[in-house]
Motif scaffolding. Structure first.
Motif, mmCIF file in Angstrom:
data_model
loop_
_atom_site.group_PDB
_atom_site.id
_atom_site.type_symbol
_atom_site.label_atom_id
_atom_site.label_comp_id
_atom_site.label_asym_id
_atom_site.label_seq_id
_atom_site.Cartn_x
_atom_site.Cartn_y
_atom_site.Cartn_z
ATOM 1 N N MET A 101 65.855 51.099 41.079
ATOM 2 C CA MET A 101 65.131 50.252 40.571
ATOM 3 C C MET A 101 64.634 50.323 39.338
ATOM 4 O O MET A 101 64.044 49.393 38.482
ATOM 5 C CB MET A 101 63.998 49.708 41.736
ATOM 6 C CG MET A 101 64.409 49.035 42.792
ATOM 7 S SD MET A 101 65.653 47.711 42.714
ATOM 8 C CE MET A 101 64.621 46.454 41.693
ATOM 9 N N LYS A 103 69.093 49.871 37.274
ATOM 10 C CA LYS A 103 68.616 48.563 36.680
ATOM 11 C C LYS A 103 68.658 48.357 35.397
ATOM 12 O O LYS A 103 69.253 47.388 34.948
ATOM 13 C CB LYS A 103 67.195 48.072 37.300
ATOM 14 C CG LYS A 103 66.954 46.522 37.188
ATOM 15 C CD LYS A 103 65.460 46.457 37.641
ATOM 16 C CE LYS A 103 64.947 44.870 37.123
ATOM 17 N NZ LYS A 103 63.867 44.732 37.730
ATOM 18 N N SER A 139 71.438 46.194 33.260
ATOM 19 C CA SER A 139 70.905 45.052 32.572
ATOM 20 C C SER A 139 71.542 45.191 30.863
ATOM 21 O O SER A 139 71.760 44.277 30.217
ATOM 22 C CB SER A 139 69.677 44.806 32.486
ATOM 23 O OG SER A 139 68.708 45.837 31.889
#
Length: 179
Positions: free
Chosen positions: A100, A104, A108
């Protein structure tokens, strides 16, 4: 695979062996005309070819080489993602929060990248299980990173890492316990 990983692999080979070993490895893998850069995503085949050639040259298995490289990567990864890391985190906390935070961020910022999916189940304060999921089948790298994190956080003598399924599968279970 992201070019940054290839650049770190080059540095790893050069520091553990020497520059001529890197050149020989690139030549044997048929990549002698390629110069890796950190902004490009390269075919996964390149990493497989390099690791395969390194295994032949060293007599170590691909999994062993991935583990050694994974351990080597940790200081660079910790530096790259330092803004995502809480100061109180230790080995198990880093593992629990990688998906996370760091992964992540990678997904992104670089949509063409696909780090493995880490499904982490905390079994208790001192124990967790990682379900590593990746079509790359490079869980040895993940095992090495876990060991490298334990070294980074001065817990290497207290962390046990045990892959509980075949290490070359697309989904590998890794049990991590702090004694």
């Amino acid at each position: 695979m992201h070019g940054h990983i290839f650049m770190l692999l080059k540095r790893y080979v050069q520091t553990q062996y020497d520059h001529s070993t890197w050149l020989k490895l690139m030549n044997n893998a048929g990549l002698e005309k390629l110069e890796f850069d950190h902004k490009t995503v390269y075919p996964d085949k390149h990493i497989y070819d390099l690791v395969g050639q390194a295994a032949e040259m060293t007599g170590l298995s691909a999994g062993e080489l991935q583990e050694k490289f994974g351990e080597y990567l940790v200081p660079d990864l910790m530096f790259m993602y330092q803004k995502h890391i809480q100061p109180e985190w230790k080995t198990l906390d880093m593992i629990e929060n990688t998906e996370m935070t760091m992964h992540k961020q990678v997904r992104s910022e670089h949509t063409e990248n696909s780090p493995p999916v880490l499904k982490v189940q905390r079994l208790g304060e001192n124990e967790l299980v990682i379900d590593y999921v990746s079509s790359r089948r490079m869980s040895g790298l993940a095992v090495g990173i876990v060991r490298g994190l334990a070294t980074y956080f001065d817990e290497a003598d207290r962390i046990d890492v045990l892959p509980t399924t075949s290490e070359d599968g697309e989904q590998v279970s890794i049990h991590v316990r702090r004694r």
